[in-house]
Scaffold this motif. Structure first.
Motif, short mmCIF file in Angstrom:
data_model
loop_
_atom_site.label_atom_id
_atom_site.label_comp_id
_atom_site.label_asym_id
_atom_site.label_seq_id
_atom_site.Cartn_x
_atom_site.Cartn_y
_atom_site.Cartn_z
N VAL A 196 41.80 82.55 51.99
CA VAL A 196 41.26 81.20 52.14
C VAL A 196 41.97 80.28 51.15
O VAL A 196 42.73 80.73 50.29
N VAL A 216 40.60 78.15 55.57
CA VAL A 216 41.67 79.14 55.49
C VAL A 216 42.87 78.52 54.77
O VAL A 216 43.04 77.29 54.75
N ALA A 221 48.44 80.04 57.49
CA ALA A 221 47.75 79.85 58.76
C ALA A 221 48.43 78.82 59.65
O ALA A 221 48.31 78.87 60.88
N THR A 277 38.62 83.89 57.53
CA THR A 277 39.97 84.19 57.98
C THR A 277 39.98 84.74 59.40
O THR A 277 40.75 84.28 60.26
N THR A 280 38.96 82.17 62.00
CA THR A 280 40.04 81.22 62.26
C THR A 280 41.09 81.84 63.19
O THR A 280 41.60 81.18 64.11
#
Length: 428
Positions: A196, A216, A221, A277, A280
């Protein structure tokens, strides 16, 4: 005295020679009568062996795929073959993990293999891995254990095909990318010790980390749409002092004397970070409509083996694995693993509606716990005792020598991927 010598009577051998042929002729009719009335059943044939041209080893492997192997329970057994590479044949080993080049005198730690109790763990085949990942992008994301596992994989693959470093950035090259051009494979590593969003402590700022548990880390990401396989690894950085945020408010902290925040430890925070996480990943990749999916693997917590102070001689002195029953998985190691397993299982349920998203745990905690001999220790630096044993010597009892026990993680990783591939073929 009575003595016994050879007999002078030769009638018995002569009589035997005369009767033996007649006995044989008498038995033959009896055999035919027995077979006629009581025929012997033929042994059951194996239709797989008769109809297949595959060698027995391949057939055993195909059969084993029907029942997934439990790699978590087993023993370290002696192995005369040793690793696929060494400290001079692989150019991507981080300096601190190159135990051979740094003068570690004992080589016994290289000659052990993990043997699951009820199945076999095949040796890593780099060509199989490269074939399965042709035209794909694999990313390792997390802390230094993610990097350790990545560098192990690169060394194993380099025994068949040399990777080319095509990108590096950040302090200590924490963001890097390699290419295997002949197979069109990309392998990346992203430094993100919490997964994150986080602000790491520094000498110039506060002596604690800041974690934003509902966001995140976009440093990795943001590239999620190009990954085919995502391998996540976190844990050790959650032990450091930190303040935790959720939304606009402070949730609490871990070891923050002098700050007016509630001490909440780090177990619940690790769980929230993983939950954010994986949620997402499901939201961004599970709902895509172009057919391109993603596989997500969480490598479970890797225990350290400090037996003394980190900066004194003998911090991790073992030279052989623990035997079964000699060391139990308990305390923090067990709790960290439990949280990771539970969160990946919960994410599986959330993602069950999506056909293009697969999640799994790479459960290496127990097999790693049993290898106290596999760390660099003082050999994180070259020849630390060249001038004798000093009063203070820095030890690394957290990361793993390369080559070393961490290579087994990637053997299991390959088996997980092969299992997925086999299942996909079955479902077509």
């Amino acid at each position: 005295m009575v003595t016994f010598g050879p007999s002078k009577d030769h009638s018995y051998p002569s009589l035997t020679r005369k009767l033996l042929p007649w006995t044989f002729y008498a038995i033959i009719p009896l055999v035919f009568v027995r077979l006629y009335f009581y025929p012997c059943p033929l042994p059951h044939s194996n239709p797989i062996l008769i109809s297949s041209s595959l060698p027995p080893s391949t057939l055993e492997e195909e059969s084993a795929k029907e029942t997934p192997c439990d790699f978590t329970s087993g023993d370290w057994v002696p192995d005369k073959w040793g690793p696929l590479y060494n400290g001079t044949t692989c150019s991507t080993i981080k300096e601190g993990q190159n135990c051979i080049a740094h003068g570690r005198p004992d080589m016994g730690y290289l000659y052990w293999r993990w043997k699951p109790k009820h199945c076999n763990l095949p040796r890593f085949d780099p060509n199989t891995f490269l074939q399965l990942f042709r035209n794909k992008h694999l990313a390792f994301v997390g802390d230094s254990m993610a990097r350790n596992q990545l560098e192990s994989l690169l060394c194993m693959l380099a025994s068949a095909s040399a990777p080319e470093l095509v990108y590096r950035d950040g302090k200590d090259n924490k963001f890097r990318r390699w290419r295997f051009d002949s197979q069109n494979i990309t392998i990346s590593v992203y430094w993100s010790p919490f997964l994150v969003k986080g602000v790491e402590k520094s000498n110039a700022g506060p002596n604690h980390n800041k974690l934003y548990l509902d966001h995140v880390d976009e440093r990795w990401a943001a590239d999620m749409n190009v990954f085919d396989l995502l391998v996540l690894s976190i844990g050790h950085w959650f032990l450091h002092p930190a303040v935790y945020y959720e939304g606009d408010s402070v949730l609490g902290c871990h070891y923050c004397p002098g700050l007016n925040y509630t001490e909440i430890g780090f177990y619940g925070v690790l769980r929230k970070a993983l939950k954010t996480t994986l949620k997402t990943a499901i939201e961004r990749r599970g709902r895509v409509t172009n057919g391109k999916g993603i596989d997500v693997i969480v490598t479970t917590f890797s225990p350290s083996h400090f037996e003394g102070e980190w900066d004194k001689f003998g911090a991790c002195p073992k030279t052989e694995p623990y035997q079964e029953g000699e060391k139990s998985l308990e305390g923090m190691d067990a709790e960290m693993r439990k949280i990771e397993i539970e969160e990946i299982e919960a994410a599986k349920l959330s993602a069950i509606q999506f056909d293009n998203l697969r999640l799994e745990a790479l459960d290496v905690t127990k097999l790693s716990l049993m290898r106290p001999d596999g760390h660099p220790g003082p050999y994180m630096y070259p020849f630390p005792f060249a001038n004798g044993v000093t009063e203070r010597v820095q030890n690394d009892c957290v990361h793993w020598c390369l080559p070393g026990p961490i290579d087994t993680w990637n053997e299991i990783l390959l088996e997980l991927i092969k299992g997925w591939e086999y299942q996909s073929i079955k479902e077509e």
